[in-house]
Every structure is written in C-alpha cells, then in structure tokens.
Design a protein around this motif. Structure first.
Motif, PDB file in Angstrom:
ATOM      1  N   ARG A 213       0.824  -1.141   0.205  1.00 39.52           N
ATOM      2  CA  ARG A 213       0.027  -0.019  -0.005  1.00 39.52           C
ATOM      3  C   ARG A 213       0.804   1.233   0.104  1.00 39.52           C
ATOM      4  O   ARG A 213       0.443   2.351   0.300  1.00 39.52           O
ATOM      5  CB  ARG A 213      -0.974  -0.038   1.157  1.00 39.52           C
ATOM      6  N   ALA A 215       3.445   3.815  -2.544  1.00 35.00           N
ATOM      7  CA  ALA A 215       4.037   4.074  -3.818  1.00 35.00           C
ATOM      8  C   ALA A 215       5.318   5.088  -3.651  1.00 35.00           C
ATOM      9  O   ALA A 215       4.797   5.839  -2.780  1.00 35.00           O
ATOM     10  CB  ALA A 215       2.897   4.338  -4.654  1.00 35.00           C
ATOM     11  N   ALA A 238       4.936  -0.785  -3.765  1.00 38.70           N
ATOM     12  CA  ALA A 238       4.172  -1.562  -4.705  1.00 38.70           C
ATOM     13  C   ALA A 238       4.489  -1.173  -6.274  1.00 38.70           C
ATOM     14  O   ALA A 238       4.119  -1.762  -7.026  1.00 38.70           O
ATOM     15  CB  ALA A 238       2.707  -1.407  -4.478  1.00 38.70           C
ATOM     16  N   GLY A 239       5.029   0.220  -6.335  1.00 35.89           N
ATOM     17  CA  GLY A 239       5.227   0.686  -7.474  1.00 35.89           C
ATOM     18  C   GLY A 239       5.731   2.243  -7.599  1.00 35.89           C
ATOM     19  O   GLY A 239       6.039   2.711  -6.424  1.00 35.89           O
ATOM     20  N   ALA A 291       8.276  -4.190 -10.024  1.00 35.29           N
ATOM     21  CA  ALA A 291       7.026  -3.338  -9.618  1.00 35.29           C
ATOM     22  C   ALA A 291       6.512  -2.469 -10.724  1.00 35.29           C
ATOM     23  O   ALA A 291       7.612  -2.176 -11.819  1.00 35.29           O
ATOM     24  CB  ALA A 291       7.059  -2.521  -8.343  1.00 35.29           C
ATOM     25  N   PRO A 292       5.443  -2.314 -10.903  1.00 33.78           N
ATOM     26  CA  PRO A 292       4.734  -1.419 -12.082  1.00 33.78           C
ATOM     27  C   PRO A 292       5.458   0.010 -11.991  1.00 33.78           C
ATOM     28  O   PRO A 292       5.553   0.535 -10.814  1.00 33.78           O
ATOM     29  CB  PRO A 292       3.461  -1.294 -11.989  1.00 33.78           C
ATOM     30  N   PHE A 351      -3.380   4.815 -12.092  1.00 33.30           N
ATOM     31  CA  PHE A 351      -2.126   3.991 -11.690  1.00 33.30           C
ATOM     32  C   PHE A 351      -2.080   3.629 -10.439  1.00 33.30           C
ATOM     33  O   PHE A 351      -1.843   2.197 -10.107  1.00 33.30           O
ATOM     34  CB  PHE A 351      -0.704   4.752 -12.098  1.00 33.30           C
ATOM     35  N   LEU A 352      -2.289   4.690  -9.614  1.00 34.91           N
ATOM     36  CA  LEU A 352      -2.536   4.024  -8.003  1.00 34.91           C
ATOM     37  C   LEU A 352      -3.489   3.263  -7.778  1.00 34.91           C
ATOM     38  O   LEU A 352      -3.351   2.387  -6.805  1.00 34.91           O
ATOM     39  CB  LEU A 352      -2.413   5.434  -7.085  1.00 34.91           C
ATOM     40  N   ARG A 354      -4.642   1.036  -9.719  1.00 34.28           N
ATOM     41  CA  ARG A 354      -4.250  -0.195 -10.167  1.00 34.28           C
ATOM     42  C   ARG A 354      -3.374  -0.807  -9.011  1.00 34.28           C
ATOM     43  O   ARG A 354      -3.367  -1.985  -8.948  1.00 34.28           O
ATOM     44  CB  ARG A 354      -3.946   0.091 -11.577  1.00 34.28           C
ATOM     45  N   LEU A 355      -2.555  -0.135  -8.942  1.00 36.65           N
ATOM     46  CA  LEU A 355      -1.389  -0.671  -7.780  1.00 36.65           C
ATOM     47  C   LEU A 355      -2.217  -1.354  -6.583  1.00 36.65           C
ATOM     48  O   LEU A 355      -1.903  -2.420  -6.301  1.00 36.65           O
ATOM     49  CB  LEU A 355      -0.645   0.447  -7.336  1.00 36.65           C
ATOM     50  N   ASP A 358      -4.166  -4.393  -7.335  1.00 35.02           N
ATOM     51  CA  ASP A 358      -3.589  -5.655  -7.658  1.00 35.02           C
ATOM     52  C   ASP A 358      -2.728  -6.234  -6.097  1.00 35.02           C
ATOM     53  O   ASP A 358      -2.808  -7.354  -5.806  1.00 35.02           O
ATOM     54  CB  ASP A 358      -2.163  -5.166  -8.407  1.00 35.02           C
ATOM     55  N   ALA A 359      -2.536  -5.067  -5.242  1.00 28.89           N
ATOM     56  CA  ALA A 359      -1.956  -5.609  -4.055  1.00 28.89           C
ATOM     57  C   ALA A 359      -2.862  -6.223  -3.222  1.00 28.89           C
ATOM     58  O   ALA A 359      -2.624  -7.363  -2.427  1.00 28.89           O
ATOM     59  CB  ALA A 359      -1.362  -4.355  -3.324  1.00 28.89           C
TER      60      ALA A 359
END
Length: 362
Positions: A213, A215, A238-239, A291-292, A351-352, A354-355, A358-359
């Motif tokens: 959780r 970024a 996470a990215g 990580a993305p 993008f966040l 999606r991160l 996914d997590a």
C-alpha cells in the motif's frame, strides 16, 4: 550576528532570492530560519545580538521599508501570501493571497517531523498523515533541494484523497547543514537511494503503511531516487510514478543544458569513470524492477534527455517489466500546459488505483 544550528537560506536555484533584510536605520536585521524544513522569521538586534522570533512559516523575498517588513509567506495550511509586519509591534497584516479561495475549505494538516537512524546519521523528513494506511513517499528533486513546509497543492491533493504523504530528506538535501548536503558528493544514485529506502522501511516498521500500500514518487533527480529504490531495494513499495526522471547519469552529463552541464562532476565523479556512472544510474537496474512504473516526460526537455527515459523503459520492458511511458508534447522539464497538468493527476490516480487493486487481490 547569529550562531545557530540551522540554515538561513536555501539553494540559489533562481535569481534575486532575499532571505534577509536590513532595517532602514541599520539597527536590526530580519532573517529566515529553516528548522528541519519548518520555516520561521526572526529579527536580530545588531548591537545586542538579541533575537526575536516573529512568526512561523516559510518566508522569502524580504523587504524592509520604513516601519514595514514585507515578505512572501507560506505554510502547510497557508497558501502563499504577501504579508507586512509592523516594525514596532510585529503585528502581521495579509496584503494578498495567491491561490483561489477553494483551498481554505480543506482542513490541511501540519506535517510531523520524521527522524530515522541509519548508517550512523539521523535522516530527516516530514509526514502528512491521513491515517488511511496508504503512503506516497515523494522524493524532491535537485538533488540539493528541499521541500520545506509550505503550501504545496500536490501534497494537498493526494492527502485529501486519503494518502499519507511522506517527504524524505535523503543526504544531499539542503536545509540540514553543509555536512548533510555534501555527503552526497560522489554518491548520487546510491546514498540518496539507500537513505530513502531506510525511511520507507522505518515507515513500515512504525505501522504507517505496508509495502503493498506504498508508492514511491519523484521528479527529475527524485525520479532517479524512486527508480533506484525499486531496483536496489525491492519489496519496499508496490510501484512508482516518476516525472522526467534522470535514468542515465552519463547521458545527463553529456547532453544536459549548460546551467547544469558540470553538475555530475561533484555529485558522481570524473566523466571517465564510466563504471561508476553506470552503477549509479537507474538504467543499470531496469531489468531488476519487478514493480509497475508509470513515467511521464516532456518531448522538449532541455535538462533531462527524453532519449534516456525511452531507453530505460525499453530495457525494463525487454526484461518483462510493467512500465508505461507517456510523452507530453511540447513540455520541458516540468509540465506547464494545464491540460497536461490535469493529465498527470488523472494518469497517476488510475495508476495508483491499479497498484492498490493488484496488491489487495494478490
């Protein structure tokens, strides 16, 4: 006139900065303090050396005429103002406010000072807590710069959407003394990365967030640091979202505009030390990032060549990495077109989302 364990001016990125002003009669000097990123305005008596603390907040462009000391003032909760202080009572009058009034509808927080012991030094930073268990670790650019506690719409925007915003000051950051800033000499791309990773690890240990959780974000030099964290300290975030990032220090040294043409000589080393430049560059670890990553870069950037960002994205993609590159037409080093600024927020938000999705599903 004063001997204090604080800095009294910022880096001279622009012309005409005024962090002190002398009274018309020459008996007093107004000056600014940087107290671990928090600002304060003070006045010292030339004869007695006595210091009077006038006001909190980041002040700049000080001008003293007659009985009025005028400055630009800002704080975490205060949009930029033009203020005047009465030279007898130090009572403050607000003369003008910069941003629109909508910001005063948000009850913005004062950040808390973050201290992390690492590598024999105390690292510093600030945390704008939202309490929702999601963290944006946002690394400033420069790298010899600092995000002081002044009104920053980007921080306000993401904080208002439930994100903690963690602003680390890795070594090389100004505002904490000469030794702290000079520690980055020869270590850009390594020390700042390790320090930011240490602050992130501490944030997880303190229960503010978890890697899934979290970024990490940054622009320019901050982008270099963010990408370095993903490549050299995997599992902490996470990215990443990076804007016009430095990805290849050798290319930067050869192609950047003349204002920063010799910047890397002190921060990295002699240009013929090819291995060092390579080892300290995100492109060297592009194939290790699992990580993305979302990258945005202007096609008219005179500071950080777009070509090196494209090469980084291609190397990461060739290794199976998840990378999205968005090229902003007509933009330089920083986005100015309102449509592109809106696009930055919209792309980052998607993008966040999606991160975190996914997590949580993984």
């Amino acid at each position: 006139l004063v001997d204090e364990p604080v800095e009294h001016a910022g880096p001279t990125w622009g012309m005409g900065a005024r962090s002190f002003a002398i009274s018309p009669d020459g008996r007093q000097v107004a000056f600014t303090r940087n107290e671990a990123g928090f600002g304060r305005l003070c006045v010292v008596d030339v004869a007695t050396r006595d210091v009077v603390e006038i006001a909190r907040g980041v002040h700049g462009q000080l001008t003293w005429a007659g009985h009025r000391l005028v400055a630009l003032r800002s704080g975490a909760r205060t949009p930029t103002q033009i203020v005047a202080y009465d030279g007898d009572t130090w009572r403050r009058t607000t003369l003008a406010v910069g941003p629109g009034a909508a910001w005063d509808q948000i009850d913005l927080p004062e950040p808390e000072l973050v201290r992390v012991d690492h590598d024999g030094v105390e690292l510093l930073g600030r945390r704008y807590a939202a309490g929702d268990g999601r963290t944006l670790c946002w690394v400033h650019g420069g790298p010899t710069d600092q995000w002081q506690v002044e009104f920053m719409p980007r921080i306000a925007y993401w904080w208002s959407r439930g994100w903690d915003v963690l602003v680390p000051d890795p070594r090389g950051t100004s505002g904490h003394g000469r030794a702290y800033e000079r520690a980055l000499q020869g270590e850009w791309g390594r020390l700042d990365v390790d320090d930011t990773a240490a602050v992130l690890a501490a944030s997880h240990a303190r229960g503010w967030s978890a890697p899934g959780r979290t970024a990490v974000m940054g622009g320019s030099s901050g982008g270099l640091t963010a990408l370095g964290v993903l490549g050299r300290h995997r599992g902490l975030a996470a990215g990443a979202v990076v804007l016009y990032p430095v990805t290849d220090l050798a290319v930067l040294a050869e192609e950047s505009h003349r204002f920063e043409a010799h910047y890397t000589l002190g921060l990295v080393g002699p240009l013929d030390d090819v291995d060092r430049y390579r080892a300290h560059s995100p492109v060297a670890v592009a194939d290790r990032i699992d990580a993305p990553v979302l990258i945005m870069h202007g096609d008219a950037d005179p500071v950080v060549p777009l070509s090196s960002t494209i090469a980084f994205a291609e190397r990461m993609r060739a290794a199976g990495g998840d990378v999205e590159l968005v090229v902003m037409e007509g933009e330089g080093h920083g986005f100015r077109d309102p449509a592109n600024k809106r696009a930055e927020y919209e792309l980052t938000g998607r993008f966040l989302d999606r991160l975190l999705g996914d997590a949580e599903s993984g």
